[in-house]
Design a protein around this motif. Structure first.
Motif, PDB file in Angstrom:
ATOM      1  N   LEU A 108     -27.029   7.736  -9.656  1.00  0.00           N
ATOM      2  CA  LEU A 108     -26.325   8.991  -9.387  1.00  0.00           C
ATOM      3  C   LEU A 108     -26.734   9.492  -8.008  1.00  0.00           C
ATOM      4  N   GLN A 109     -25.788  10.070  -7.285  1.00  0.00           N
ATOM      5  CA  GLN A 109     -26.083  10.683  -5.990  1.00  0.00           C
ATOM      6  C   GLN A 109     -25.643  12.140  -6.011  1.00  0.00           C
ATOM      7  N   VAL A 110     -26.429  12.979  -5.318  1.00  0.00           N
ATOM      8  CA  VAL A 110     -26.123  14.397  -5.200  1.00  0.00           C
ATOM      9  C   VAL A 110     -26.173  14.756  -3.721  1.00  0.00           C
ATOM     10  N   HIS A 111     -25.119  15.426  -3.228  1.00  0.00           N
ATOM     11  CA  HIS A 111     -25.016  15.763  -1.810  1.00  0.00           C
ATOM     12  C   HIS A 111     -25.310  17.238  -1.558  1.00  0.00           C
ATOM     13  N   ASP A 112     -25.559  17.575  -0.304  1.00  0.00           N
ATOM     14  CA  ASP A 112     -25.804  18.961   0.087  1.00  0.00           C
ATOM     15  C   ASP A 112     -24.681  19.873  -0.391  1.00  0.00           C
ATOM     16  N   GLN A 113     -25.058  21.033  -0.945  1.00  0.00           N
ATOM     17  CA  GLN A 113     -24.140  22.077  -1.385  1.00  0.00           C
ATOM     18  C   GLN A 113     -23.241  21.632  -2.536  1.00  0.00           C
ATOM     19  N   GLU A 114     -23.587  20.542  -3.167  1.00  0.00           N
ATOM     20  CA  GLU A 114     -22.803  20.049  -4.295  1.00  0.00           C
ATOM     21  C   GLU A 114     -23.424  20.550  -5.594  1.00  0.00           C
ATOM     22  N   VAL A 115     -22.565  20.900  -6.550  1.00  0.00           N
ATOM     23  CA  VAL A 115     -23.007  21.259  -7.892  1.00  0.00           C
ATOM     24  C   VAL A 115     -22.581  20.146  -8.836  1.00  0.00           C
ATOM     25  N   VAL A 116     -23.562  19.461  -9.398  1.00  0.00           N
ATOM     26  CA  VAL A 116     -23.310  18.388 -10.347  1.00  0.00           C
ATOM     27  C   VAL A 116     -23.741  18.873 -11.725  1.00  0.00           C
ATOM     28  N   CYS A 117     -22.825  18.861 -12.664  1.00  0.00           N
ATOM     29  CA  CYS A 117     -23.134  19.275 -14.026  1.00  0.00           C
ATOM     30  C   CYS A 117     -23.233  18.043 -14.920  1.00  0.00           C
ATOM     31  N   ALA A 130     -21.645  29.785  -5.586  1.00  0.00           N
ATOM     32  CA  ALA A 130     -20.711  30.320  -4.598  1.00  0.00           C
ATOM     33  C   ALA A 130     -21.331  30.410  -3.218  1.00  0.00           C
ATOM     34  N   ASN A 131     -22.656  30.438  -3.167  1.00  0.00           N
ATOM     35  CA  ASN A 131     -23.348  30.563  -1.895  1.00  0.00           C
ATOM     36  C   ASN A 131     -23.957  29.255  -1.401  1.00  0.00           C
ATOM     37  N   GLY A 132     -23.511  28.133  -1.974  1.00  0.00           N
ATOM     38  CA  GLY A 132     -23.858  26.842  -1.410  1.00  0.00           C
ATOM     39  C   GLY A 132     -25.162  26.228  -1.873  1.00  0.00           C
ATOM     40  N   MET A 133     -25.749  26.725  -2.977  1.00  0.00           N
ATOM     41  CA  MET A 133     -26.985  26.137  -3.482  1.00  0.00           C
ATOM     42  C   MET A 133     -26.687  24.776  -4.093  1.00  0.00           C
ATOM     43  N   THR A 134     -27.404  23.750  -3.669  1.00  0.00           N
ATOM     44  CA  THR A 134     -27.273  22.424  -4.263  1.00  0.00           C
ATOM     45  C   THR A 134     -27.933  22.447  -5.634  1.00  0.00           C
ATOM     46  N   MET A 135     -27.183  22.087  -6.675  1.00  0.00           N
ATOM     47  CA  MET A 135     -27.725  22.188  -8.031  1.00  0.00           C
ATOM     48  C   MET A 135     -27.322  20.990  -8.885  1.00  0.00           C
ATOM     49  N   VAL A 136     -28.235  20.622  -9.774  1.00  0.00           N
ATOM     50  CA  VAL A 136     -27.940  19.679 -10.848  1.00  0.00           C
ATOM     51  C   VAL A 136     -28.244  20.431 -12.138  1.00  0.00           C
ATOM     52  N   ILE A 137     -27.221  20.617 -12.965  1.00  0.00           N
ATOM     53  CA  ILE A 137     -27.344  21.487 -14.126  1.00  0.00           C
ATOM     54  C   ILE A 137     -26.996  20.722 -15.387  1.00  0.00           C
ATOM     55  N   VAL A 138     -27.934  20.705 -16.328  1.00  0.00           N
ATOM     56  CA  VAL A 138     -27.656  20.237 -17.681  1.00  0.00           C
ATOM     57  C   VAL A 138     -27.219  21.449 -18.490  1.00  0.00           C
ATOM     58  N   THR A 139     -26.027  21.404 -19.056  1.00  0.00           N
ATOM     59  CA  THR A 139     -25.535  22.580 -19.765  1.00  0.00           C
ATOM     60  C   THR A 139     -24.531  22.189 -20.838  1.00  0.00           C
ATOM     61  N   HIS A 140     -24.461  23.042 -21.866  1.00  0.00           N
ATOM     62  CA  HIS A 140     -23.426  22.910 -22.889  1.00  0.00           C
ATOM     63  C   HIS A 140     -22.365  23.985 -22.720  1.00  0.00           C
ATOM     64  N   GLU A 141     -22.486  24.802 -21.657  1.00  0.00           N
ATOM     65  CA  GLU A 141     -21.525  25.867 -21.386  1.00  0.00           C
ATOM     66  C   GLU A 141     -20.351  25.289 -20.581  1.00  0.00           C
ATOM     67  N   MET A 142     -19.319  24.870 -21.299  1.00  0.00           N
ATOM     68  CA  MET A 142     -18.207  24.199 -20.634  1.00  0.00           C
ATOM     69  C   MET A 142     -17.434  25.141 -19.708  1.00  0.00           C
ATOM     70  N   GLY A 143     -17.426  26.436 -20.011  1.00  0.00           N
ATOM     71  CA  GLY A 143     -16.779  27.382 -19.101  1.00  0.00           C
ATOM     72  C   GLY A 143     -17.458  27.409 -17.752  1.00  0.00           C
ATOM     73  N   LEU A 144     -18.788  27.347 -17.754  1.00  0.00           N
ATOM     74  CA  LEU A 144     -19.541  27.300 -16.501  1.00  0.00           C
ATOM     75  C   LEU A 144     -19.221  26.024 -15.742  1.00  0.00           C
ATOM     76  N   VAL A 145     -19.179  24.912 -16.452  1.00  0.00           N
ATOM     77  CA  VAL A 145     -18.870  23.625 -15.818  1.00  0.00           C
ATOM     78  C   VAL A 145     -17.512  23.688 -15.127  1.00  0.00           C
ATOM     79  N   ARG A 146     -16.525  24.214 -15.823  1.00  0.00           N
ATOM     80  CA  ARG A 146     -15.180  24.308 -15.244  1.00  0.00           C
ATOM     81  C   ARG A 146     -15.152  25.206 -14.011  1.00  0.00           C
ATOM     82  N   ASP A 147     -15.990  26.244 -14.011  1.00  0.00           N
ATOM     83  CA  ASP A 147     -15.987  27.221 -12.922  1.00  0.00           C
ATOM     84  C   ASP A 147     -16.655  26.711 -11.652  1.00  0.00           C
ATOM     85  N   ILE A 148     -17.768  25.970 -11.783  1.00  0.00           N
ATOM     86  CA  ILE A 148     -18.603  25.733 -10.607  1.00  0.00           C
ATOM     87  C   ILE A 148     -18.816  24.272 -10.242  1.00  0.00           C
ATOM     88  N   ALA A 149     -18.510  23.337 -11.124  1.00  0.00           N
ATOM     89  CA  ALA A 149     -18.875  21.942 -10.865  1.00  0.00           C
ATOM     90  C   ALA A 149     -18.015  21.322  -9.777  1.00  0.00           C
TER      91      ALA A 149
END
Length: 281
Positions: free
Chosen positions: A52-61, A224-243
């Motif tokens: 898996l690769q994660v890039h700057d300012q990318e949100v991977v859920c 929304a402010n560009g934080m690079t994040m890798v998030i494990v979550t079961h909140e599918m609404g959050l995934v749809r909003d930010i991933a």
């Protein structure tokens, strides 16, 4: 949020995102590069050749059923677990390992600590110091790990707590805070180290339903402010909003990954169709 209006993190204008995908370039070098990682606990292989690769300012859920390897993968990135094989790199530097004569060895505690400063972690159960106030919890890392003077560390901690809607809670102890407030203190504590990447492991799973929203709002603000994040979550609404990218893990492998539309609108495997079908909200 209930406590205060959130102020945006101060980032350069070009870093601000107005929606998923902004700020990411396909040809940009990854911040985190995971290659062929395997991890077992006894006879149970939890991660099976994961890349898996994660890039700057990318949100991977990371999504998937319990036991699929999501949390273990985060713990390997943050060096809380030592991988059995494969490689994890952070900005082209091996994470948790050093290579000698073509063989990988576990990194020294000093190197591990240095790398962890740039990879923040937010856990399910807050992990705050009960004998410290919210302000002291947030200021402790910069003071102890970075040698930041007390006044400067406290000023920065106050700014972070205010940003996360906790300006009125700085002198309270964890036992005096709700679960949602404790989790926001934990997020502020991770941000206080000025990490390049923020890892979140089911950040709302330990919260009562009425407290979930305030933590989700904080995470949305960071995205929304560009934080690079890798998030494990079961909140599918959050995934749809930010991933920017959704990675579906199943039985220790990455079964599918793609955009929100691809994962939720056109799943290719039976496992993902079944998973998404049971989580429409």
């Amino acid at each position: 949020m209930k406590d205060a209006q959130i102020n945006l993190i101060e980032l350069p204008p070009e870093a601000l995102k107005t929606g998923p995908g902004r700020g990411r370039a396909a040809d940009r070098k990854p911040v985190i590069d995971i290659q062929n990682v395997r991890k077992s606990f006894g006879g149970n292989q939890v991660l099976k050749d994961v890349s898996l690769q994660v890039h700057d300012q990318e949100v991977v859920c990371l999504i998937g059923s319990s036991g699929s390897g999501k949390s273990t993968l985060l713990r390997c990135i943050n060096q809380l677990e030592f991988i059995d094989s494969g490689r994890i790199s952070f900005r082209d530097e091996l994470v948790g390992t050093v290579e000698r004569a073509g063989v990988l060895h576990e990194a020294s505690p000093a190197l591990t600590m240095r790398q962890r400063r740039k990879i923040g972690m937010v856990f399910q159960n807050f992990n705050l110091f009960g004998h410290m106030t919210a302000l002291q919890n947030v200021a402790a890392g910069p003071r102890l790990a970075l040698g930041t003077p007390k006044a400067e560390a406290h000023q920065a901690a106050l700014a972070l707590l205010s940003m996360l809607g906790l300006a009125e809670k700085t002198n309270l102890y964890p036992s005096q805070l709700s679960g949602g407030q404790q989790q926001r203190v934990a997020i502020a504590r991770a941000l206080a180290m000025k990490p390049d990447v923020l890892l979140m492991d089911e950040p709302t799973s330990a919260l009562d339903p009425e407290l979930v929203q305030e933590v989700l709002d904080a995470i949305r603000m960071l995205a929304a402010n560009g934080m690079t994040m890798v998030i494990v979550t079961h909140e599918m609404g959050l995934v749809r909003d930010i991933a920017d990218r959704v990675t579906f893990m199943h039985q220790g492998v990455i079964a599918e990954q793609g955009s929100v539309d691809e994962i939720f609108g056109a799943p290719k495997t039976i496992a993902l169709r079944n998973f998404v079908g049971g989580r429409r909200h």
